[in-house]
Design an enzyme around this catalytic site. Structure first.
Site, PDB file in Angstrom:
ATOM      1  N   GLU A 145       9.623   7.464   2.935  1.00 43.38           N
ATOM      2  CA  GLU A 145       8.366   6.719   3.233  1.00 43.38           C
ATOM      3  C   GLU A 145       7.351   7.716   2.693  1.00 43.38           C
ATOM      4  OE1 GLU A 145       6.453   5.225   7.339  1.00 43.38           O
ATOM      5  OE2 GLU A 145       7.284   7.012   7.444  1.00 43.38           O
TER       6      GLU A 145
ATOM      7  N   LYS B 296       3.928  -1.726   4.983  1.00 42.90           N
ATOM      8  CA  LYS B 296       4.515  -1.403   6.570  1.00 42.90           C
ATOM      9  C   LYS B 296       3.641  -2.414   7.320  1.00 42.90           C
ATOM     10  CE  LYS B 296       5.520   2.350   9.587  1.00 42.90           C
ATOM     11  NZ  LYS B 296       5.449   3.865   9.582  1.00 42.90           N
TER      12      LYS B 296
ATOM     13  N   CYS C 233      10.465   3.708   8.268  1.00 43.21           N
ATOM     14  CA  CYS C 233      10.270   4.600   9.419  1.00 43.21           C
ATOM     15  C   CYS C 233      10.586   3.456  10.868  1.00 43.21           C
ATOM     16  CB  CYS C 233       8.762   5.238   9.563  1.00 43.21           C
ATOM     17  SG  CYS C 233       9.083   6.557  10.695  1.00 43.21           S
TER      18      CYS C 233
END
Length: 339
Positions: free
Chosen positions: A45, A127, A161
């Protein structure tokens, strides 16, 4: 389409807050993965320009010296840095899943792009909701960014994540019959010994659960933090106590939840490598397919709105392509972008 091939999860330290040097390192790691026979290599990430650890170390006022630098070292989708990575993927004939801070004019997003062996971007996503203090730096996306795509390596998808802690996010991915999943993570040295949920043990348990629930292979890259680099972010002993060097924990899991890769030392840079065979997915899903024969739609169902939501809607012709065609750019390989 091959059913058996090799995958690699990067475990390495970015050159923190330095886009040029980190892209150079990215290209070297792509070459290393290809030399070791990998058909797919995945990066952590916000690998470029490194996870913004400064967000977690104190008041917002103390973050201000980092903000402009982070913006300046974030990639654009049509810039020379991502182009260089795409050229490297094509040069080595390897699929690359890259995590980065994406700069879109005045906003940043925690993005992932999957680049095919021909250099074309086959998947691009942001995200959905940055976690906790990440929301002070990054914007959000929408349900169109929960997607799985067909590739020569099977059906590929990606999340960042703690998107892996959202049950509905995961179910939306499972329902698209994902075969290989990229689970990108930062370094796990933040608040070590203080917040269990931020550590490697808890987050690798979530990653393993994704493989088992989804009946898919999961490639999980992570970042490493060196003792020297702690000083980039920490200026007081109180801040240094919140960062622990090491904490790399890259893994590859099988569709039955088994660990397929050899564990690297948490301080060591390298590649967690595994040979996978997509035909094993049928065996795993024969036992449990949560979005298939094991589902109970009469009891519970998910509404997944996959329509893009834009702040401005402009009637008219279709927008141009998000990513430029590599064949329209220079044929000179951008091996290094420094300078």
């Amino acid at each position: 389409m091959p059913t058996a091939y090799r995958v690699a999860a990067v475990q390495a330290e970015p050159v923190w807050l330095d886009i040029d040097a980190t892209v150079d390192k990215t290209i070297a790691l792509i070459a290393d993965a290809a030399d070791q026979g990998a058909a797919l290599v995945a990066f952590p990430e916000t690998w470029i320009p490194g996870y913004p650890l400064f967000l977690w170390l104190g008041p917002v006022a103390g973050q201000m010296p980092y903000i402009a630098r982070y913006h300046a070292n974030s990639m654009t989708v049509d810039g020379k840095h991502l182009t260089a990575i795409r050229q490297a993927a094509r040069r080595h004939g390897i699929t690359v899943a890259i995590g980065y801070s994406e700069k879109d004019h005045g906003s940043l997003y925690m993005s992932q792009s999957v680049i095919g062996p021909d250099g074309d971007v086959v998947l691009h996503r942001r995200k959905l909701k940055p976690t906790h203090v990440e929301r002070s730096l990054f914007g959000e996306s929408d349900g169109s960014h929960l997607k799985v795509v067909d590739t020569p390596l099977g059906r590929l998808g990606a999340l960042n994540c703690w998107e892996h802690l959202q049950p509905l996010n995961k179910y939306a991915m499972y329902a698209q019959h994902e075969q290989v999943h990229i689970a990108s993570w930062p370094a796990f040295g933040l608040y070590k010994g203080i917040a269990y949920s931020l550590g490697a043990e808890a987050n690798m348990a979530v990653t393993q659960t994704y493989a088992l629930e989804g009946g898919c292979f999961v490639v999980a890259p992570t970042q490493v933090l060196s003792a020297e680099s702690v000083e980039i972010f920490a200026s007081t002993d109180e801040q240094r106590a919140l960062l622990t060097p090491g904490s790399g924990c890259s893994r590859v899991y099988g569709p039955d939840g088994s660990l397929l890769s050899k564990a690297l030392d948490e301080h060591t840079e390298g590649l967690a490598i595994a040979d996978i065979d997509l035909s094993f997915i049928d065996l795993a899903k024969n036992a449990a397919d949560p979005a298939g024969h094991y589902a109970k739609p009469d009891a519970t169902r998910l509404l997944h709105d996959n329509r893009p939501k834009n702040a401005v809607v402009t009637p008219g012709g279709p927008a141009g392509p998000l990513f430029p065609d590599l064949d329209d750019l220079s044929d000179e390989p951008a091996v290094a972008v420094t300078g």
